[in-house]
Design an enzyme around this catalytic site. Structure first.
Site, PDB file in Angstrom:
ATOM      1  N   ASP A 193      -6.448   9.038  13.703  1.00 51.60           N
ATOM      2  CA  ASP A 193      -6.645   8.479  12.357  1.00 51.60           C
ATOM      3  C   ASP A 193      -7.220   7.074  12.416  1.00 51.60           C
ATOM      4  O   ASP A 193      -6.870   6.222  11.600  1.00 51.60           O
ATOM      5  CB  ASP A 193      -5.313   8.475  11.595  1.00 51.60           C
ATOM      6  CG  ASP A 193      -5.521   8.394  10.077  1.00 51.60           C
ATOM      7  OD1 ASP A 193      -6.634   8.704   9.616  1.00 51.60           O
ATOM      8  OD2 ASP A 193      -4.576   8.027   9.361  1.00 51.60           O
ATOM      9  N   GLY A 211       0.835  -1.193   0.000  1.00 52.94           N
ATOM     10  CA  GLY A 211       0.000   0.000   0.000  1.00 52.94           C
ATOM     11  C   GLY A 211       0.865   1.235   0.000  1.00 52.94           C
ATOM     12  O   GLY A 211       2.092   1.166   0.098  1.00 52.94           O
ATOM     13  N   SER A 218       5.426   4.610   0.964  1.00 56.83           N
ATOM     14  CA  SER A 218       4.858   3.352   0.489  1.00 56.83           C
ATOM     15  C   SER A 218       5.324   2.216   1.384  1.00 56.83           C
ATOM     16  O   SER A 218       6.414   2.276   1.956  1.00 56.83           O
ATOM     17  CB  SER A 218       5.291   3.075  -0.960  1.00 56.83           C
ATOM     18  OG  SER A 218       4.860   4.114  -1.817  1.00 56.83           O
TER      19      SER A 218
END
EC number: 2.7.11.1
Length: 609
Positions: free
Chosen positions: A354, A236, A242
């Site tokens: 988050d 991902g 990354s």
């Protein structure tokens, strides 16, 4: 792991650019020191009872900006159909952090904690005496307990940095978090970072074979570098880097390697976010949080080597469920482990900010691991032991309110109390004759309530606009400043999505979603059917005024006492059977198309209200 992001480098560019770069000196010279494995000799057992030496530190972690050369970009190359494992040696000694040494090398915290019995089919669990909740969670906030005290009421004096919102970066993707105020003004106050000192020994991973593999390579070759890893698959990508599935060369151990381009981070003023994430990962030692095995830097890249979770994330797992939602039993399992993760983070003075299914990964044993800490806010926290009055125990909730020695699964009755957890000083001084005349429902009058540990950074304040649209708390959208209560709002949205397969305030577009969060009341769909306790918990968490929100003052303790969790044995939660255990087969991509991840390229600047 992390979702699509603008400007992501391909897998071959990461490895090829490392093999062909000429080293300059973008940073002051030094020697990067990776995290070391825990020493088993420091683990001390005596008849099943464990001891812990907690060292308090008053030092600070000073944020230092990196100096990077401008204009260094990766050369665009075609992706190979077959990944090569051969890479030339690389000297990273010139591309390390300015101080050259991790904080973990300066501070040793010997923590002889219990083993992590997280095997899905394990038949043995640590006894409640050795693993009851206060020993498995509260004691893990090792370095944040600098001012613990006993008081009649919570006296928590907390301070946090104030972040100024100067610019906006938004991504239309559901999976990508949005962030505003990335100008560098969100640096933590030095006094608020003492609880984030790196922990050298991590008892929860003491017997992890990955430590042994890393130590074997380090003993043979010295410092770990990019050449020691073979990148197998892109897992991902996100806003600052990354993530790749990586194999340590010469071993059969797999890791998740987060690769960040330092030049791009500098150009986008995201270096501080990357540094914050690394420092947070170094400080963690919890069964439901990631382990940072090592980190290193090349001239171009900064790399974090972490635990790989083969089960993917809860978002992908939910999509595979009938109706695209989990059963209430499965939801209770997942959110209970997430709740303990958030509680531990808050004890360390870390506001996560988050939480979403995409950031909750599933380990090989079916238990979860929280990921992605680049949006986290660090602040100071003063854990306080609060004396509980009998009035707390007699409230009409009908369930136990005391953690640790009182089972949370039953009403306050004599059979709920574990005698081994109490000493005579906890019992009343009345004679046995008087005690026998007492009815059972008055048992709570005979026991002095245990103090509760309150470690909620309620006074933390930030003005940053960060998070995912569907998960943003109202106070963030309004720009009123936010604190730890935003994590409990997102926890409510997270619980709602797992139960119903969608978020409660999703609109036709991101702007409509934000207006719904502010102005629309909470509604529940008719299907699927969920229990009253689940709906009641969601209602308490999704209160738009943060000061009236469940867990605003007492944190996770309030949520754990809710009837929705009445059947959860918090002491032995790691021994619970997961709803689903992922398959152990890793399907590697065979073509360039499988490896490529295109950037979304749809960042927008939006003015709200």
């Amino acid at each position: 792991m992390e979702s699509s992001v603008n400007g992501v480098d391909s897998l071959s560019e990461v490895q090829n650019s490392v093999s062909g770069v000429h080293h300059h000196d973008p940073l002051p010279s030094g020697t990067p020191q990776p995290s070391r494995p825990p020493l088993r000799a420091s683990r001390n057992y005596d008849g099943g009872h464990q001891t812990k030496a907690i060292h308090h530190h008053n030092s600070h972690v000073i944020n230092q900006k990196h100096s990077h050369q401008e204009g260094k970009t990766l050369k665009q190359e075609g992706l190979p159909t077959k990944l090569s494992s051969k890479q030339p040696p690389l000297d990273d000694s010139k591309g390390c952090e300015p101080n050259g040494v991790l904080e973990s090398e300066k501070k040793r915290v010997v923590d002889n904690h219990g083993k992590n019995y997280s095997q899905p089919d394990a038949t043995f669990c640590a006894s409640p005496q050795n693993s009851f909740y206060s020993a498995t969670v509260y004691s893990e906030a090792k370095e944040s307990f600098t001012n613990t005290e006993v008081s009649e009421c919570a006296s928590v004096d907390k301070s946090c940095e104030s972040e100024v919102a100067n610019s906006s970066d938004f991504n239309e993707s559901r999976k990508t978090s949005i962030c505003r105020a990335s100008t560098g003004s969100d640096a933590s106050d030095e006094s608020s970072t003492s609880s984030l000192s790196s922990v050298l020994y991590k008892p929860h991973k003491a017997n992890d074979i990955r430590w042994e593999a890393i130590q074997a390579v380090r003993t043979r070759d010295g410092m770990l570098e990019m050449r020691h890893f073979r990148l197998l698959k892109k897992l991902g990508c996100g806003d600052i880097g990354s993530v790749y599935l990586a194999e340590l060369s010469g071993t059969r151990t797999s890791f998740a390697m987060k690769v960040m381009n330092k030049t791009e981070l500098a150009n986008r003023k995201k270096l501080l976010r990357a540094q914050t994430e690394r420092e947070i990962l170094q400080s963690l030692d919890h069964p439901f949080l990631p382990t940072l095995y090592t980190h290193f830097e090349t001239e171009i890249f900064s790399c974090l080597v972490m635990e790989f979770c083969p089960g993917g994330d809860l978002h992908a797992l939910r999509q595979r469920q009938p109706g695209k939602y989990f059963s209430e039993h499965a939801v209770r399992f997942y959110v209970a482990e997430v709740l303990l993760s958030l509680e531990y983070l808050h004890m360390l003075g870390i506001i996560y900010r988050d939480l979403k299914p995409e950031n909750v990964l599933v380990r090989e044993d079916g238990h979860i691991m929280l990921s992605d800490f680049d949006l986290s806010l660090r602040c100071s926290v003063s854990p306080t032991l609060v004396k509980s009055s009998n009035n707390l125990q007699t409230k009409s909730s009908g369930y136990c309110v005391q953690p640790s020695c009182i089972e949370p699964t039953c009403v306050m009755q004599p059979d709920c109390i574990k005698p081994s957890c109490f000493t005579p000083r906890f019992l009343s001084g009345k004679s046995k004759k008087d005690k026998k005349s007492k009815p059972k429902n008055d048992m709570h009058n005979q026991v002095t309530p245990l103090p509760e540990l309150i470690a909620e950074p309620t006074n933390a304040r930030s003005m940053s606009f960060v998070g995912t649209h569907e998960y943003l708390a109202p106070e963030i959208i309004k720009g009123e400043g936010h604190g730890s209560a935003v994590d409990w709002w997102t926890f409510g949205i997270f619980l709602y999505e797992l139960l119903f397969g969608r978020t409660p305030f999703k609109g036709s577009a991101n702007r409509a979603t934000l207006f719904n969060v502010i102005g629309q009341p909470l509604r529940f769909p008719e299907s699927p059917t969920v229990s009253f306790a689940a709906r009641d918990l969601i209602r308490g968490l999704l209160v738009k005024e943060p000061q009236h929100r469940l867990a605003y003052r007492r944190g996770a303790t309030e949520i754990k006492q809710h009837p929705f969790f009445q059947n959860v044995n918090w002491a032995l939660i790691r021994c619970a059977t997961p709803p689903e255990v992922p398959r152990q087969v890793i399907n590697l991509p065979q073509t360039e198309k499988d490896l490529g991840v295109k950037p979304s390229g749809n960042y927008l600047d939006i003015d709200f209200f």
